[in-house]
Design a protein around this motif. Structure first.
Motif, mmCIF file in Angstrom:
data_model
loop_
_atom_site.group_PDB
_atom_site.id
_atom_site.type_symbol
_atom_site.label_atom_id
_atom_site.label_comp_id
_atom_site.label_asym_id
_atom_site.label_seq_id
_atom_site.Cartn_x
_atom_site.Cartn_y
_atom_site.Cartn_z
ATOM 1 N N ASP A 502 0.820 -1.215 0.000
ATOM 2 C CA ASP A 502 0.000 0.000 0.000
ATOM 3 C C ASP A 502 0.853 1.265 0.000
ATOM 4 O OD1 ASP A 502 -2.602 -1.452 0.452
ATOM 5 O OD2 ASP A 502 -1.532 -2.049 2.281
ATOM 6 N N GLY A 503 2.175 1.087 -0.067
ATOM 7 C CA GLY A 503 3.066 2.239 -0.081
ATOM 8 C C GLY A 503 3.787 2.489 1.219
ATOM 9 N N ARG A 531 4.119 8.768 5.980
ATOM 10 C CA ARG A 531 3.058 9.719 6.322
ATOM 11 C C ARG A 531 1.738 9.140 5.830
ATOM 12 N NH1 ARG A 531 0.146 13.665 3.719
ATOM 13 N NH2 ARG A 531 -0.277 15.612 4.868
ATOM 14 N N VAL A 532 0.768 9.021 6.744
ATOM 15 C CA VAL A 532 -0.519 8.429 6.390
ATOM 16 C C VAL A 532 -1.614 9.455 6.642
ATOM 17 C CG1 VAL A 532 -2.133 6.550 6.811
ATOM 18 C CG2 VAL A 532 0.333 6.151 7.043
ATOM 19 N N GLU A 533 -2.339 9.809 5.594
ATOM 20 C CA GLU A 533 -3.443 10.759 5.721
ATOM 21 C C GLU A 533 -4.535 10.382 4.728
ATOM 22 O OE1 GLU A 533 -4.196 15.579 5.963
ATOM 23 O OE2 GLU A 533 -2.733 14.807 4.548
ATOM 24 N N SER A 534 -5.712 10.123 5.264
ATOM 25 C CA SER A 534 -6.877 9.781 4.432
ATOM 26 C C SER A 534 -6.574 8.630 3.480
ATOM 27 C CB SER A 534 -7.333 11.012 3.644
ATOM 28 O OG SER A 534 -7.641 12.077 4.516
ATOM 29 N N GLY A 535 -5.836 7.640 3.962
ATOM 30 C CA GLY A 535 -5.535 6.468 3.147
ATOM 31 C C GLY A 535 -4.376 6.645 2.191
ATOM 32 N N ARG A 536 -3.874 7.881 2.056
ATOM 33 C CA ARG A 536 -2.739 8.135 1.149
ATOM 34 C C ARG A 536 -1.446 8.068 1.949
ATOM 35 N NH1 ARG A 536 0.064 12.893 -0.510
ATOM 36 N NH2 ARG A 536 1.024 12.637 -2.574
ATOM 37 N N ILE A 537 -0.463 7.315 1.432
ATOM 38 C CA ILE A 537 0.799 7.102 2.141
ATOM 39 C C ILE A 537 1.948 7.707 1.335
ATOM 40 C CG2 ILE A 537 2.409 5.378 3.054
ATOM 41 C CD1 ILE A 537 0.062 3.507 3.446
ATOM 42 N N ALA A 582 5.490 15.666 0.252
ATOM 43 C CA ALA A 582 4.277 14.876 0.006
ATOM 44 C C ALA A 582 3.420 15.500 -1.081
ATOM 45 C CB ALA A 582 3.474 14.741 1.300
ATOM 46 N N ALA A 583 3.452 16.836 -1.178
ATOM 47 C CA ALA A 583 2.643 17.524 -2.186
ATOM 48 C C ALA A 583 3.355 17.636 -3.524
ATOM 49 C CB ALA A 583 2.296 18.928 -1.680
#
Length: 858
Positions: A502-503, A531-537, A582-583
């Protein structure tokens, strides 16, 4: 760059180093225990020419200079440069006894055998018997208020150097002893003189004597220092420490481990440092503390003590030592902790901190001291891997042999027989409902319900039964770090798992933290940070700028940074860097690392649960293999400006070059080497360098901590070698001067040669053209002459008939015959009665036919 301009620019740069050093100077904090200073040591295996360091000074450019028995050593915090008889012609011997820096920045060197050296503007000058200085050994140096240099000798009295002239003072002139051990210039212009027979003071034309207590043998004065109040401290060789009060010597009422005082210093905060044969003592506000070899000093015998401009304390003895105020403050055995191998630390509500160690010790840390609360009798020496105090005040302790709790002075133990799925306890938390959750290594997750345990394992959806850390999220989700990935236990009792598929950075998950914005940060064992936020890693590793890929603990400082511990130390990364990566706004992150040079006695951190915490005062605490350490993030902000870098030395084809002359090289391929540095003695290992040979290198070359580089096959031309440096804050210091370099061309490759060659080629072409023209004109004249000779025999051809006068062919009407007749008529005396055809002209007058054909074709 002209020589004078280059030298001036170099001096200006080094002057900037002095300003930076003066601005950041801060002496050792006397409120700290002497054992809490950061301590580093160097010996011959690190580059010292000899282990016995007898004197230490610092020149205005920032270098530290050391007197040893195998030469004079210059130190930039990383690298030693040695000046001895082999490398320095002015050195009469390698044995250096004493050093002094005068107000004009000159370094004065006292050499065994009677030679005095002065180092100024990069060169040495020697003074000896030829100038009037007679001595077997120079033992002490000082400069008075008038700028005169005073030279103490071993057996030849005292000398004064005034405007290049030496004046000698001996016992005949009132000197107490012709052997001088130490000298000190007073503010009023007088000179204090320490000798084997006592203390003297030279004022104007007189020498005063200060009596020491009567002994069977005279008391030798071995060291002198003046504190901030103007009080003179006198160290003796066998009778401890004295000070001068109202014109007389008074013995200090303090206890030293040894009364043989070898070095004295009063630092800028008023502490008196005393070097003896049994360690380094600090006297502050009447209290004496001692530091010895057992605490990390290079040796117990201290010969020299010196404070540099950045506030570090340097000690010389058998090796070189440095004490400094580190960013990291360590607490261990000195503060009462029996076992310094700390694995876990947690909050003791309104009391301090609970600390657990590898030897099965649990201690309460409060007001800078440790108080043991559990030892071998309770925990049987098992490593404390997890700690937690619940809201009721009960302390929970997890070890490799079970779960324990302390409440009201009574210990309770839980084992596999009581329903624990495994005895190896790795994490304990209390959720918002007051339930105790226990993570085990091999038995999965257990929840204490009354007196029994409810167990959840891989059969219930966990990715692995080998757990490391537990965290309750803001929404009540229980996050579980396992050695099979990350798991989230929701309110519905179901698990949601995240792995590398999942990353996730790595499936071996060690630490968890949820920041103020609700983002979950996941530290792994060997894979970096996720970094895990709203399912995005998003994952970060050393390739993206993380200091290390092992993350034992993650803390947030409230100032925009995450702090992490690992096997190599402690490091921080700004949240803005992490978010920008991350962005997709930046390609890497910048880490700031802290280790030995910052106060950690051992940079290895440990990974219990929790392995660190943030207290209400903002300090961060971490468990390490050398005690409990703390960092104040507020004290790390902007306190380390990187000094400018400069070229220290250069070599051309193995020969050292004169930097003041610049590098002006003959034609050919050369092997160039540059040694560069930046003078920060407080944190030299944090400096990172980049260099570029402008005109040759297309971009800056990252050198890391390396301070030397080389080039080969640099073509002819003009270049500039530049170096820049950055500290841990990531900002490059572009100051510092470039080193000019010129490689001359071979004579056959110079512009002048090509200009001359071009001019010669043009002249050659012009000459060849002129010769060609002259040849054509000569041929023209020769053809004309031959025609004239051929036509001279033709006298009469009269009449114009339509037939050839020679072959009798009928004349054509194209007019070609007319041209022949006209030409022959112009160049001879012939008068035509008949015409002549072209064929006959070719036969009778071939030269004329050729010329007419060439003319008709043009």
């Amino acid at each position: 760059m002209p020589i004078e301009a280059h030298r001036a620019a170099r001096l200006a740069t080094l002057g900037l180093v002095v300003l930076l050093g003066a601005r950041s100077a801060s002496a050792l904090d006397p409120a700290k225990a002497i054992s809490q200073y950061s301590l580093a040591a160097w010996h011959t295996e690190d580059g010292l020419p000899h282990n016995l360091v007898q004197a230490i000074v610092q020149t205005p450019d920032g270098y530290l200079w050391l007197a040893t028995q195998e030469g004079l050593a210059r130190f930039d915090g990383v690298r030693f440069t040695v000046f001895d008889r082999r490398s320095t012609m002015a050195m009469s011997a390698n044995h250096v006894e004493t050093l002094y820096v005068s107000r004009d920045g000159s370094l004065w060197v006292g050499v065994y055998g009677g030679t005095l050296l002065r180092y100024q503007n990069g060169s040495f000058r020697s003074y000896s018997s030829r100038e009037g200085l007679y001595s077997a050994t120079i033992s002490a140096l000082a400069e008075d208020a008038h700028g005169d240099l005073w030279i103490g000798t071993d057996g030849d009295g005292l000398y004064r150097l005034h405007e290049g002239v030496f004046t000698r003072y001996t016992e005949k002139d009132g000197l107490i002893d012709d052997s001088v051990r130490c000298l000190l210039a007073d503010r009023d212009g007088s000179i204090w003189i320490g000798t084997p027979s006592g203390l003297g003071r030279k004022r104007a034309d007189s020498i005063e004597r200060y009596a020491l207590p009567a002994r069977e043998r005279p008391i030798a004065v071995s060291a002198l220092a003046v504190d901030g109040k103007g009080r003179l401290w006198v160290g003796t060789d066998g009778d401890g420490l004295y000070h001068v009060e109202e014109g007389r010597l008074v013995r200090a009422s303090l206890v030293l481990r040894d009364d043989h005082v070898r070095g004295l210093l009063t630092d800028t905060r008023g502490a008196v440092w005393i070097g003896t044969d049994q360690g380094l003592h600090r006297l502050h506000e009447g209290r004496v503390d001692v530091l010895t070899r057992q605490d990390g000093l290079p040796s117990d015998s201290i010969r020299a003590v010196f404070e540099d401009r950045e506030g570090s304390l340097w000690v010389g003895g058998v090796g070189l030592g440095q004490l400094k105020d580190g960013t990291v403050l360590s607490y261990g055995q000195t503060q009462g902790l029996a076992d310094e191998n700390v694995y876990a630390v947690t909050t003791a509500l309104r009391r301090g901190l609970w600390v657990g160690t590898s030897a099965g010790e649990v201690a309460l840390f409060a007001r800078g001291r440790f108080t043991p609360v559990a030892g071998r009798a309770v925990l049987h020496g098992a490593t404390v891997l997890a700690l937690r105090e619940d809201r009721a005040g009960r302390l929970w302790v997890g070890t490799e042999h079970g779960l324990h709790s302390l409440y009201g002075g009574r210990w309770t133990t839980y084992s596999v027989r009581d329903g624990l799925p495994a005895a190896d306890i790795r994490s304990i938390i209390e959720d918002r409902s007051g339930r105790i959750w226990v993570g085990t290594d091999g038995g999965g997750l257990a929840r204490l319900e009354g007196s029994r345990f409810v167990v959840l394992t891989a059969r219930d959806g966990l990715p692995s039964d080998h757990l490391r850390t537990l965290l309750e999220g803001r929404d009540g989700t229980l996050w579980i770090a396992t050695y099979g990935g990350l798991a989230a236990l929701g309110s519905d009792g179901r698990f949601t798992n995240y792995t590398t598929r999942d990353g996730l950075a790595h499936d071996l998950v060690r630490s968890l933290h949820q920041d103020d914005r609700g983002v979950l940060w996941v530290g792994t064992y060997g894979g970096g940070l996720s970094r895990v936020e709203s399912g995005r890693i998003t994952s970060y590793t050393t390739r993206e700028g993380l200091f290390d890929d092992v993350v034992f603990e993650i803390l947030e400082d409230g100032r925009g940074h995450l702090w992490m511990s690992c096997n190599k130390g402690i490091f921080s990364v700004s949240l803005s860097d992490l978010e920008s990566f991350a962005a997709g706004r930046q390609a890497s992150v910048h880490s700031i690392a802290y280790g030995r040079s910052d106060g950690m006695r051992n940079p290895e951190a440990n990974g219990g649960s929790p392995a660190g915490l943030r207290t209400e005062d903002g300090r961060l605490w971490f468990a390490t293999a050398a005690g409990l350490v703390s960092i104040d993030p507020a004290a790390t902000t902007g306190n380390r400006a990187a000094p400018p870098a400069f070229v220290e030395e250069a070599w051309v084809d193995g020969e050292r070059a004169d930097l003041d002359q610049g590098l002006d090289l003959a034609p050919g391929n050369h092997r160039l080497q540059f040694a560069y540095t930046a003078l920060s003695l407080v944190a030299p290992d944090h400096l990172r360098f980049a260099y570029a040979l402008e005109g040759f290198d297309p971009a800056w070359i990252d050198a890391g901590t390396r301070r030397q580089t080389s080039y080969t096959n640099v073509p002819a031309g003009r270049y500039r070698f530049r170096v820049r440096v950055r500290n841990e804050d990531g900002t490059w210091n572009e100051a510092g001067i470039p080193m000019s370099l010129r490689v001359h061309s071979h004579w056959y490759r110079t512009p002048a040669f090509f200009l001359i060659a071009g001019a010669a080629l043009v002249l050659a072409f012009a000459g060849a053209y002129r010769l060609r023209v002259r040849g054509l004109l000569a041929r023209e004249r020769e053809l004309g002459h031959r025609v004239e000779q051929a036509l001279a025999d033709v006298k009469v051809l009269s009449g114009l008939l339509p037939i050839c006068a020679s072959c009798k062919k009928i004349r054509d009407d194209r007019g070609y015959w007319n041209q022949l007749e006209q030409y022959i008529g112009d160049h001879s005396q012939a008068a035509f009665s008949h015409g002549i055809c072209p064929d006959c002209v070719q036969r009778l007058y071939p030269d004329v036919a050729e010329r007419l054909a060439r003319r008709s074709s043009s």
